[in-house]
Motif scaffolding. Sequence first.
Motif, PDB file in Angstrom:
ATOM      1  N   UNK A 243       0.824  -1.211   0.000  1.00  0.00           N
ATOM      2  CA  UNK A 243       0.000   0.000   0.000  1.00  0.00           C
ATOM      3  C   UNK A 243       0.860   1.265   0.000  1.00  0.00           C
ATOM      4  N   UNK A 244       0.286   2.342  -0.558  1.00  0.00           N
ATOM      5  CA  UNK A 244       1.021   3.615  -0.605  1.00  0.00           C
ATOM      6  C   UNK A 244       1.153   4.203   0.787  1.00  0.00           C
ATOM      7  N   UNK A 245       0.170   3.908   1.632  1.00  0.00           N
ATOM      8  CA  UNK A 245       0.194   4.463   2.979  1.00  0.00           C
ATOM      9  C   UNK A 245      -0.768   3.726   3.891  1.00  0.00           C
ATOM     10  N   UNK A 246      -0.816   4.200   5.142  1.00  0.00           N
ATOM     11  CA  UNK A 246      -1.696   3.560   6.131  1.00  0.00           C
ATOM     12  C   UNK A 246      -2.432   4.669   6.873  1.00  0.00           C
ATOM     13  N   UNK A 247      -3.711   4.433   7.127  1.00  0.00           N
ATOM     14  CA  UNK A 247      -4.469   5.402   7.912  1.00  0.00           C
ATOM     15  C   UNK A 247      -4.841   4.736   9.235  1.00  0.00           C
ATOM     16  N   UNK A 248      -4.645   5.445  10.334  1.00  0.00           N
ATOM     17  CA  UNK A 248      -5.020   4.916  11.652  1.00  0.00           C
ATOM     18  C   UNK A 248      -6.020   5.896  12.270  1.00  0.00           C
ATOM     19  N   UNK A 249      -7.160   5.363  12.733  1.00  0.00           N
ATOM     20  CA  UNK A 249      -8.183   6.215  13.332  1.00  0.00           C
ATOM     21  C   UNK A 249      -8.486   5.751  14.749  1.00  0.00           C
ATOM     22  N   UNK A 250      -8.892   6.681  15.589  1.00  0.00           N
ATOM     23  CA  UNK A 250      -9.256   6.346  16.967  1.00  0.00           C
ATOM     24  C   UNK A 250     -10.644   6.897  17.248  1.00  0.00           C
ATOM     25  N   UNK A 251     -11.479   6.051  17.857  1.00  0.00           N
ATOM     26  CA  UNK A 251     -12.872   6.461  18.053  1.00  0.00           C
ATOM     27  C   UNK A 251     -13.323   6.008  19.441  1.00  0.00           C
ATOM     28  N   UNK A 252     -14.339   6.710  19.988  1.00  0.00           N
ATOM     29  CA  UNK A 252     -14.782   6.301  21.329  1.00  0.00           C
ATOM     30  C   UNK A 252     -15.758   5.143  21.289  1.00  0.00           C
ATOM     31  N   UNK A 253     -16.336   4.873  20.140  1.00  0.00           N
ATOM     32  CA  UNK A 253     -17.226   3.715  20.028  1.00  0.00           C
ATOM     33  C   UNK A 253     -16.756   2.813  18.876  1.00  0.00           C
ATOM     34  N   UNK A 254     -17.210   1.567  18.871  1.00  0.00           N
ATOM     35  CA  UNK A 254     -16.678   0.634  17.870  1.00  0.00           C
ATOM     36  C   UNK A 254     -16.972   1.102  16.440  1.00  0.00           C
ATOM     37  N   UNK A 255     -16.062   0.821  15.535  1.00  0.00           N
ATOM     38  CA  UNK A 255     -16.274   1.156  14.120  1.00  0.00           C
ATOM     39  C   UNK A 255     -17.288   0.183  13.541  1.00  0.00           C
ATOM     40  N   UNK A 256     -18.213   0.718  12.736  1.00  0.00           N
ATOM     41  CA  UNK A 256     -19.249  -0.147  12.164  1.00  0.00           C
ATOM     42  C   UNK A 256     -18.785  -0.702  10.810  1.00  0.00           C
ATOM     43  N   UNK A 257     -19.594  -1.609  10.310  1.00  0.00           N
ATOM     44  CA  UNK A 257     -19.302  -2.170   8.968  1.00  0.00           C
ATOM     45  C   UNK A 257     -19.392  -1.081   7.911  1.00  0.00           C
ATOM     46  N   UNK A 258     -20.341  -0.156   8.163  1.00  0.00           N
ATOM     47  CA  UNK A 258     -20.526   0.949   7.221  1.00  0.00           C
ATOM     48  C   UNK A 258     -19.249   1.808   7.186  1.00  0.00           C
ATOM     49  N   UNK A 259     -18.662   2.043   8.390  1.00  0.00           N
ATOM     50  CA  UNK A 259     -17.414   2.825   8.461  1.00  0.00           C
ATOM     51  C   UNK A 259     -16.328   2.136   7.633  1.00  0.00           C
ATOM     52  N   UNK A 260     -16.200   0.813   7.859  1.00  0.00           N
ATOM     53  CA  UNK A 260     -15.148   0.065   7.181  1.00  0.00           C
ATOM     54  C   UNK A 260     -15.350   0.119   5.664  1.00  0.00           C
ATOM     55  N   UNK A 261     -16.606   0.001   5.247  1.00  0.00           N
ATOM     56  CA  UNK A 261     -16.907   0.020   3.823  1.00  0.00           C
ATOM     57  C   UNK A 261     -16.549   1.383   3.229  1.00  0.00           C
ATOM     58  N   UNK A 262     -16.965   2.449   3.951  1.00  0.00           N
ATOM     59  CA  UNK A 262     -16.669   3.792   3.449  1.00  0.00           C
ATOM     60  C   UNK A 262     -15.152   4.012   3.365  1.00  0.00           C
ATOM     61  N   UNK A 263     -14.455   3.561   4.418  1.00  0.00           N
ATOM     62  CA  UNK A 263     -13.002   3.789   4.442  1.00  0.00           C
ATOM     63  C   UNK A 263     -12.276   3.064   3.307  1.00  0.00           C
ATOM     64  N   UNK A 264     -12.748   1.858   2.999  1.00  0.00           N
ATOM     65  CA  UNK A 264     -12.041   1.158   1.915  1.00  0.00           C
ATOM     66  C   UNK A 264     -12.262   1.896   0.591  1.00  0.00           C
ATOM     67  N   UNK A 265     -13.456   2.465   0.402  1.00  0.00           N
ATOM     68  CA  UNK A 265     -13.696   3.251  -0.831  1.00  0.00           C
ATOM     69  C   UNK A 265     -12.865   4.537  -0.813  1.00  0.00           C
ATOM     70  N   UNK A 266     -12.873   5.201   0.353  1.00  0.00           N
ATOM     71  CA  UNK A 266     -12.134   6.464   0.480  1.00  0.00           C
ATOM     72  C   UNK A 266     -10.633   6.241   0.216  1.00  0.00           C
ATOM     73  N   UNK A 267     -10.102   5.154   0.797  1.00  0.00           N
ATOM     74  CA  UNK A 267      -8.666   4.873   0.649  1.00  0.00           C
ATOM     75  C   UNK A 267      -8.322   4.585  -0.807  1.00  0.00           C
ATOM     76  N   UNK A 268      -9.250   3.980  -1.519  1.00  0.00           N
ATOM     77  CA  UNK A 268      -9.033   3.716  -2.935  1.00  0.00           C
ATOM     78  C   UNK A 268      -8.927   5.030  -3.721  1.00  0.00           C
TER      79      UNK A 268
END
Length: 540
Positions: A243-268
């Motif tokens: 990968x060209x890079x890595x993104x690390x995020x911190x949140x107070x509540x668990x990441x949802x499937x929707x978050x993961x889906x959005x992030x994979x599109x965003x990272x693309x």
Amino acid sequence: MNQLDASQFTILIADDNRSLRDLLTVSIETRGFQVITAENGLEALNLLRTQIVHLMLLDIMMPVMNGYEVLQYMQSDPELSRTPVIVMSALTDMDNLVRCVELGAEDCLFKPINTSLFWARVNAALEKKRLQDQERIFTEELATLQQVDRALNKTLDLETVANITLNWAMQQTGSIRGAIGRWVDSRFELWANSGLETAVFTQEAACFAETLHQKQIKTTPSDNKPHRLCAPIQRDDQTAETPLGIIVLECEWPFSQKDAHFLSRLCNHAAIAINNAQLHAQIQAANRSKTEFVAMVSHELKSPLTVMRSYLELFTIVNDGNLTEKQSSFINTMEESVTRMTTLISELDDITRIETNNIKLDLGPVLLPDVVSMVFNALRNQFAAKQQTCTVTIPVDLPPLWADHKRMVQILHNILSNAHKYVPAQGKISVTAMPVFEDGQSFVKIAVQDNGIGIPEKDQRKIFTQFFRTDQDGVTAVAGTGLGLNITKMLVELQGGKIWFTSELHKGSTFYFLLPSAPSTLNHQLPIIDKQAANGAMLA
Ligand code: ADP
């Protein structure tokens, strides 16, 4: 209902009849669904506003607020109107049914409720809701990614791209901290950071790097706090590469499937922009090296050329009248070559100066007839040698230009010497000028027209690029560097003007350039010259 996981759905029962409520609750819960209940319409609306409800079973005749009023209220609220409603009614007449449907009800069931029909309608309503939600999420995500793309497309700067990506990632997932970077030579390089400790980024990214072959988004277990997510920044079509890079995020509540889906599109999408930014940086670095090399070479060539020119002059003086015809011709060839090299070096010098922003323009009022006369004096012998005719038409009241006099001479010299080179013997060249008004500003438009060899259509868009020369016979046979027009364009633009041309093969070309005219209050400071005298002065 094979695609639905019942435990993920909450059904709201709104009925004032307690025994029916209890009966339905047991029956629905037995099938694995979550159930919440309301005794009247108002209570039902409060639950709809505070909890996630996937389907409401609504009685019509209820105290405080009846079913019609609930439907009416839901219809006026875009958020609530998305919840499907199945009306359960003891009123069997058609008017009531029609009224419920008009108020947005999904379906109707008549009491006493038939169990098979009940489940068929509940399942159908939930499946429809699931598909609608999926479509809505997809559309919202698409709209967001379009906004991200618009922002990313505006820049080629790596840090800005990383910051835009990080901001969107945090905003869409509700993260409180985050960073983007990459792993280079066993250490991390941070591109953007919003409140995340570098040590946390390093530790997470290092740990993630070990499992990079999975190329998937990784989240910390849900009981670990704060919740963290690592995603690879890479293009969908390049999953085999690092990968060209890595993104690390911190949140107070668990990441949802929707978050993961959005992030994979965003990272693309971010990967494409990061890729472009990196390529741009490489091109700029290569360009800088080229400019430095050109500057060094032209500087180093200047002294030997000066020595050669001086000795040639000395040799001619010392041997004045004693040279044979052949020897004189050798000396002439050497002088011509030295002149060509001097021209090339001065062009390379100009390019370096312009590209490194080291060019100093001495802007002031400039009279075009004055410039034309100087250029014509310099080219007079060359026009005469090819018996070319050059006419000049400048209106007597043409305003002066606001330009650098020396550079204006250079611009016109380049264009006219091209006309001279690319027009056959006895050809015609003309220079005309007129005042024009564009976008609220006064300019002088100058046109240099010739009836020469013309420029092939396929080459026309490359004509202002460095070192470009067409491959026509009339061009390759003539000495040239392919730098003149590139420098001319940059000089015109540096002075707030523009240049363009029209050309037809074997018929000729016209080069136009537009330069700002001097503010009218300055005109009276100019020396008085015989403007009329410049017209027609270049007839060879
Ligand atoms: P050079 O004249 O040294 O080759 P320029 O940058 O001045 O370099 O011009 C680039 C090319 O554009 C020329 O080589 C020639 O092919 C074309 N060109 C320029 N001016 C004319 C013209 N008036 N007529 C035909 N072709 C031209």
